[in-house]
Write an enzyme that holds these catalytic residues in place. Sequence first.
Site, PDB file in Angstrom:
ATOM      1  N   CYS A   2       0.848  -1.013   0.182  1.00 54.50           N
ATOM      2  CA  CYS A   2       0.179   0.252  -0.105  1.00 54.50           C
ATOM      3  C   CYS A   2       0.935   1.676  -0.035  1.00 54.50           C
ATOM      4  O   CYS A   2       1.844   1.004   0.475  1.00 54.50           O
ATOM      5  CB  CYS A   2      -1.281   0.143   1.082  1.00 54.50           C
ATOM      6  SG  CYS A   2      -2.279  -1.453   1.010  1.00 54.50           S
ATOM      7  N   ARG A  27       6.423  -0.400  -5.160  1.00 53.49           N
ATOM      8  CA  ARG A  27       6.534  -1.513  -4.131  1.00 53.49           C
ATOM      9  C   ARG A  27       5.290  -2.231  -4.123  1.00 53.49           C
ATOM     10  O   ARG A  27       4.918  -3.155  -3.660  1.00 53.49           O
ATOM     11  CB  ARG A  27       5.534  -0.452  -3.377  1.00 53.49           C
ATOM     12  CG  ARG A  27       6.990   0.662  -2.502  1.00 53.49           C
ATOM     13  CD  ARG A  27       6.049   1.271  -1.715  1.00 53.49           C
ATOM     14  NE  ARG A  27       5.466   1.397  -0.354  1.00 53.49           N
ATOM     15  CZ  ARG A  27       6.192   0.392   0.035  1.00 53.49           C
ATOM     16  NH1 ARG A  27       7.056   1.053   0.101  1.00 53.49           N
ATOM     17  NH2 ARG A  27       5.318   0.489   1.788  1.00 53.49           N
ATOM     18  N   TRP A  72      -2.349  -3.492  -2.868  1.00 54.34           N
ATOM     19  CA  TRP A  72      -2.442  -5.145  -2.749  1.00 54.34           C
ATOM     20  C   TRP A  72      -2.700  -5.609  -1.991  1.00 54.34           C
ATOM     21  O   TRP A  72      -2.305  -6.013  -0.897  1.00 54.34           O
ATOM     22  CB  TRP A  72      -0.744  -4.981  -2.840  1.00 54.34           C
ATOM     23  CG  TRP A  72      -0.196  -6.157  -3.089  1.00 54.34           C
ATOM     24  CD1 TRP A  72      -0.873  -7.506  -3.307  1.00 54.34           C
ATOM     25  CD2 TRP A  72       0.809  -6.881  -3.637  1.00 54.34           C
ATOM     26  NE1 TRP A  72       0.241  -8.167  -4.608  1.00 54.34           N
ATOM     27  CE2 TRP A  72       1.023  -7.959  -4.195  1.00 54.34           C
ATOM     28  CE3 TRP A  72       2.241  -5.103  -4.096  1.00 54.34           C
ATOM     29  CZ2 TRP A  72       2.144  -8.013  -5.431  1.00 54.34           C
ATOM     30  CZ3 TRP A  72       3.601  -6.433  -4.761  1.00 54.34           C
ATOM     31  CH2 TRP A  72       2.786  -7.362  -4.850  1.00 54.34           C
ATOM     32  N   ASN A  97      -2.980   2.514   5.414  1.00 51.15           N
ATOM     33  CA  ASN A  97      -1.821   2.063   4.837  1.00 51.15           C
ATOM     34  C   ASN A  97      -2.205   1.378   6.469  1.00 51.15           C
ATOM     35  O   ASN A  97      -1.869   1.735   7.477  1.00 51.15           O
ATOM     36  CB  ASN A  97      -0.565   2.391   5.249  1.00 51.15           C
ATOM     37  CG  ASN A  97      -0.312   2.959   3.726  1.00 51.15           C
ATOM     38  OD1 ASN A  97      -1.545   2.904   2.825  1.00 51.15           O
ATOM     39  ND2 ASN A  97       0.597   3.202   3.463  1.00 51.15           N
ATOM     40  N   GLY A  98      -1.946  -0.583   6.719  1.00 52.24           N
ATOM     41  CA  GLY A  98      -2.022  -0.720   8.157  1.00 52.24           C
ATOM     42  C   GLY A  98      -2.962  -2.034   7.878  1.00 52.24           C
ATOM     43  O   GLY A  98      -3.407  -2.247   7.038  1.00 52.24           O
ATOM     44  N   GLU A 481      19.274 -16.800  13.856  1.00 54.06           N
ATOM     45  CA  GLU A 481      20.365 -15.440  12.779  1.00 54.06           C
ATOM     46  C   GLU A 481      19.905 -14.278  13.979  1.00 54.06           C
ATOM     47  O   GLU A 481      20.891 -13.729  13.309  1.00 54.06           O
ATOM     48  CB  GLU A 481      18.144 -15.664  12.613  1.00 54.06           C
ATOM     49  CG  GLU A 481      17.848 -13.859  12.145  1.00 54.06           C
ATOM     50  CD  GLU A 481      18.420 -14.259   9.963  1.00 54.06           C
ATOM     51  OE1 GLU A 481      19.156 -14.665  10.551  1.00 54.06           O
ATOM     52  OE2 GLU A 481      18.068 -12.840  10.251  1.00 54.06           O
ATOM     53  N   LYS A 485      23.438 -12.421  12.018  1.00 52.42           N
ATOM     54  CA  LYS A 485      23.025 -10.334  11.809  1.00 52.42           C
ATOM     55  C   LYS A 485      24.345 -10.000  12.375  1.00 52.42           C
ATOM     56  O   LYS A 485      24.712  -8.965  12.076  1.00 52.42           O
ATOM     57  CB  LYS A 485      21.536  -9.899  12.662  1.00 52.42           C
ATOM     58  CG  LYS A 485      20.469 -10.539  12.208  1.00 52.42           C
ATOM     59  CD  LYS A 485      20.504  -9.521  10.734  1.00 52.42           C
ATOM     60  CE  LYS A 485      20.751 -10.371   9.213  1.00 52.42           C
ATOM     61  NZ  LYS A 485      19.885 -11.525   8.725  1.00 52.42           N
ATOM     62  N   GLU A 488      27.335 -11.321  10.615  1.00 55.71           N
ATOM     63  CA  GLU A 488      27.533 -10.222   8.684  1.00 55.71           C
ATOM     64  C   GLU A 488      28.484  -8.946   9.217  1.00 55.71           C
ATOM     65  O   GLU A 488      28.278  -8.508   8.403  1.00 55.71           O
ATOM     66  CB  GLU A 488      26.256 -10.011   8.311  1.00 55.71           C
ATOM     67  CG  GLU A 488      25.982 -11.159   7.581  1.00 55.71           C
ATOM     68  CD  GLU A 488      24.779 -11.091   7.106  1.00 55.71           C
ATOM     69  OE1 GLU A 488      23.345 -10.826   8.110  1.00 55.71           O
ATOM     70  OE2 GLU A 488      24.157 -10.831   5.614  1.00 55.71           O
ATOM     71  N   HIS A 504      27.403 -30.375  26.222  1.00 52.96           N
ATOM     72  CA  HIS A 504      27.941 -31.227  25.527  1.00 52.96           C
ATOM     73  C   HIS A 504      29.650 -30.815  25.026  1.00 52.96           C
ATOM     74  O   HIS A 504      29.761 -31.226  23.607  1.00 52.96           O
ATOM     75  CB  HIS A 504      27.223 -31.387  24.655  1.00 52.96           C
ATOM     76  CG  HIS A 504      26.206 -32.015  24.978  1.00 52.96           C
ATOM     77  ND1 HIS A 504      25.898 -33.468  26.079  1.00 52.96           N
ATOM     78  CD2 HIS A 504      24.753 -31.900  25.072  1.00 52.96           C
ATOM     79  CE1 HIS A 504      24.572 -33.693  26.290  1.00 52.96           C
ATOM     80  NE2 HIS A 504      23.754 -32.850  26.252  1.00 52.96           N
ATOM     81  N   LYS A 603      23.943  -8.518  -1.454  1.00 53.01           N
ATOM     82  CA  LYS A 603      23.342  -9.111  -1.548  1.00 53.01           C
ATOM     83  C   LYS A 603      21.988 -10.084  -2.156  1.00 53.01           C
ATOM     84  O   LYS A 603      21.396 -10.701  -1.713  1.00 53.01           O
ATOM     85  CB  LYS A 603      22.325  -7.951  -2.013  1.00 53.01           C
ATOM     86  CG  LYS A 603      20.811  -7.534  -1.546  1.00 53.01           C
ATOM     87  CD  LYS A 603      20.263  -7.563  -0.270  1.00 53.01           C
ATOM     88  CE  LYS A 603      18.986  -7.794   0.142  1.00 53.01           C
ATOM     89  NZ  LYS A 603      19.004  -8.219   1.331  1.00 53.01           N
TER      90      LYS A 603
HETATM   91  O1  M6R Z   1      17.715 -13.991  -1.209  1.00 56.31           O
HETATM   92  P1  M6R Z   1      17.850 -15.194  -0.433  1.00 56.31           P
HETATM   93  O2  M6R Z   1      17.283 -14.856   0.856  1.00 56.31           O
HETATM   94  O3  M6R Z   1      18.071 -16.449  -0.911  1.00 56.31           O
HETATM   95  O4  M6R Z   1      19.134 -15.334   0.024  1.00 56.31           O
HETATM   96  C1  M6R Z   1      19.510 -16.011   1.140  1.00 56.31           C
HETATM   97  C2  M6R Z   1      21.185 -15.576   1.810  1.00 56.31           C
HETATM   98  O5  M6R Z   1      22.095 -15.424   0.948  1.00 56.31           O
HETATM   99  C3  M6R Z   1      20.967 -14.498   2.673  1.00 56.31           C
HETATM  100  O6  M6R Z   1      19.260 -14.559   4.296  1.00 56.31           O
HETATM  101  C4  M6R Z   1      21.914 -14.293   3.267  1.00 56.31           C
HETATM  102  O7  M6R Z   1      22.460 -15.223   4.021  1.00 56.31           O
HETATM  103  C5  M6R Z   1      21.937 -12.747   4.192  1.00 56.31           C
HETATM  104  N1  M6R Z   1      22.484 -11.894   3.855  1.00 56.31           N
HETATM  105  C6  M6R Z   1      21.915 -12.439   5.858  1.00 56.31           C
HETATM  106  O8  M6R Z   1      21.414 -11.573   6.372  1.00 56.31           O
END
Ligand code: M6R
Length: 608
Positions: A2, A27, A72, A97-98, A481, A485, A488, A504, A603
Site C-alpha cells: 500500500c 512497491r 495490494w 495503510n496498515g 539468526e 546478523k 555479518e 555438551h 545482496k
Molecule cells: O535472497 P535469499 O533469501 O535467497 O538469500 C539467502 C541468503 O544469501 C541471505 O539470507 C543471507 O544469509 C543474508 N545476507 C542474511 O542476512
Amino acid sequence: MCGIVGAIAQRNVIPILLQGLQRLEYRGYDSAGLVVIKNSTFERLRSTGRVTELTKKSAHSSGKIGIAHTRWATHGVPSERNAHPHISCDSVAVVHNGIIENYEELRAQLTARGYLFSSDTDSEVIAHLIHSYYLQNNDLLAATRAALVELIGAYAICVLAVNNPQHLVCARRGSPLLLGLGENENFVASDVSAVLAVTKNIVYLAEGDVAEINLHSYRIFDEGGKQVQRAMHVSELSNDSVELGEYSHYMQKEIFEQPQALADTLEAVCNSQALIPGLFGADAAVDFKNIGSILILACGTSHHAGMVARYWLEDIAGIPCTVEIASEYRYRKSVANDKTLVVTISQSGETADTIAALNHAMLLGHVYTLAICNVPESALVRLSRLRFLTRAGPEIGVASTKAFTTQLAALFLLTLVLTKQHQRLSAEEEREHLHQLRHLPSAVQLVLNMAPEIALLSEKFASKHHTLFLGRGLHYPIALEGALKLKEISYIHAEAYPAGELKHGPLALVDKYMPVIAVAPNDTLLEKLKSNLQEVRARGGELFVFADAGTRLQSSEGVTLIQMPEHAGYLSPILHTVALQLLAYYVALQKGTDVDKPRNLAKSVTVE
Ligand code: M6R
C-alpha cells in the site's frame, strides 16, 4: 504494497497524485484510486489496473485537494470496491495503510448504527468512524483524533472532508507517513519518493502523530494531543533512488519498516474468511490435499525462517517437516517422496544454491513446489508451481531483516492454511491466530520502541571479539539468526546453540570475557532455559537476557535483563528477531563498519 499520497495546492492536484502513485509503483499493487473535491462534491476514481489506467480515467477531472492510494490485495480478485479511498456518507474520504485489528467489532457497531459498508476491507471502518464524530462538530481534526482512540492496530491514514476543502488530516501509528512542504502547496505521503518531484522539504511524522495540512501551513500534534514541531529535512536524493529518508542506513530503515511490511504481507488475512489455500496459488487447494510432508530448502537467513516453520508445521499442523540448507541438498542423493511439498524460501528468488536445490528436487521426482519469495518475477517464483509473495518491498541492506520477518509471517499463514485443510483447526483457534496476526505489526512496533535502550546496551559489545547466542525450541533458530546478523555486520564472531547443548561442549568457551545473549520467551521451555543460564553464570559468563514479561527473570550481578514488551505465543520468534536485529545494528554502528554493505558479502548470491 500500500502507498499513500495527498495534496493541497492552488493548481489541479490530480497530476501530482498520479505522479506520486507512479513513484510508489515499485512497491507493487493491484489497485489504485484517488478522490478530489470538485464543485463541493467528491469525485472518486478507482481502478484495478495500473496507475496509467487511473490516469486515463481522470483525463477530464480536476481538483485542488485530494488523496490517493495504491493497494495490494493478496488473494481473490482485486476489486474496485475494495480499492481506496473509502468514503462515508459522501462526506468523509480515507486512505489507509496498515491493519485495523478490531475492525470486525467496529464494523458490527457501525452497522448497528446504520452505516452501510461497500467493501470487504478493514479500512472502511475508519471512514465511517471519523464520519460519526465529524457529524458532531464539523471538525475534521477533532473527529479524526477521536476515531483514532478507538482503533487498535497499525495505520497511516490521510483524511478529507467534502465540506472542508481547506485542509487534509493525516496520522500514523506503526506505518510511516511524512509531510512534503511546498510553496503555497503541501503534501502527504507514505514514502518520500512519492513527493520528490514536487518538493524536497520533508517532515517525518513520529509514531502517534496527527497532522493538519493547509495550503500555507501545517500543525502536528503528538500522541498526547500536544502541538509539536518536527524537524524538516531537505532530501538530497534524486527522484530515481530508493529513498533512505530519515534513516542513516538501509538496514535501519528496513528494520523500522517491519510493521508496515508485515501489515502488507498479512493484508490477505484482514477478513475472517482469509485462511484459504488460494493464498498460495490456484492449484494449492488440490496440491495441499495431496501432500503428507514438507521439505524446506533455503540459504542463510531464509534457512532460519524455514527452521522456525518446522516447529509450527509439526506442532500446529501435525505435518512432518524437514529443513535443509540448499547448497547441501543440491548435491545429496536423497530419497524423493512424491507426496512431499517442496518449499523454497528466498528474499531475492535468485539465489543460485536455492534455485539449484529446487531443480534437483524436481529431477528427483518432486512435483509439488511452493516458493515463498519477495521478488515477483524472480527465477524461483517462475520455476515453482505455487507461490506466496511476501510484501516486504525492496530490501537493499545486505543483512536481511524485513524479508525474514515477512517470510515468517508467510510461513505461519501456510501452517494455518494446512492445519485448517487437514481439519485440525477449530473455529476458536482460527479466530485467536487471526487476532494474533492482525496484532503483529503493532507488537513489532513496541519492540522497535526499545531502540534507545538497545542502542545503549550495544556499547557493551563494541570491544568484544566473541559472543554466544542461546535459545531453545522455536527460538533456537532466532538465536542463530541473531548471531548471523551480528557477525555479518559487526564482524564479531558469534555462534548460536540450543541452550541445552551448552554442556555438551560450548560451555568450555564460557568465561568472564564471553558475553552470552539469551532469547528467553515466556514459553514451556523457560524453566529449562533458566537452568542453562545458571550454568553460564556459574562459569563467570556475562548474560544478556531478552526476556518476555512474566518470566520472573531479573537483572543481577553479571545478568542484564532486556524486558520485551509482550509474549506473542507462536509469533514470539518475530518479536525476538526484531530486538536482535536492533542489537546487531547498533553494535555495528559502535564499530563503524559498513552496515549496508558488509565486507565480502553480496545482496543476491547468484553464483555458487
Ligand atoms: O535472497 P535469499 O533469501 O535467497 O538469500 C539467502 C541468503 O544469501 C541471505 O539470507 C543471507 O544469509 C543474508 N545476507 C542474511 O542476512
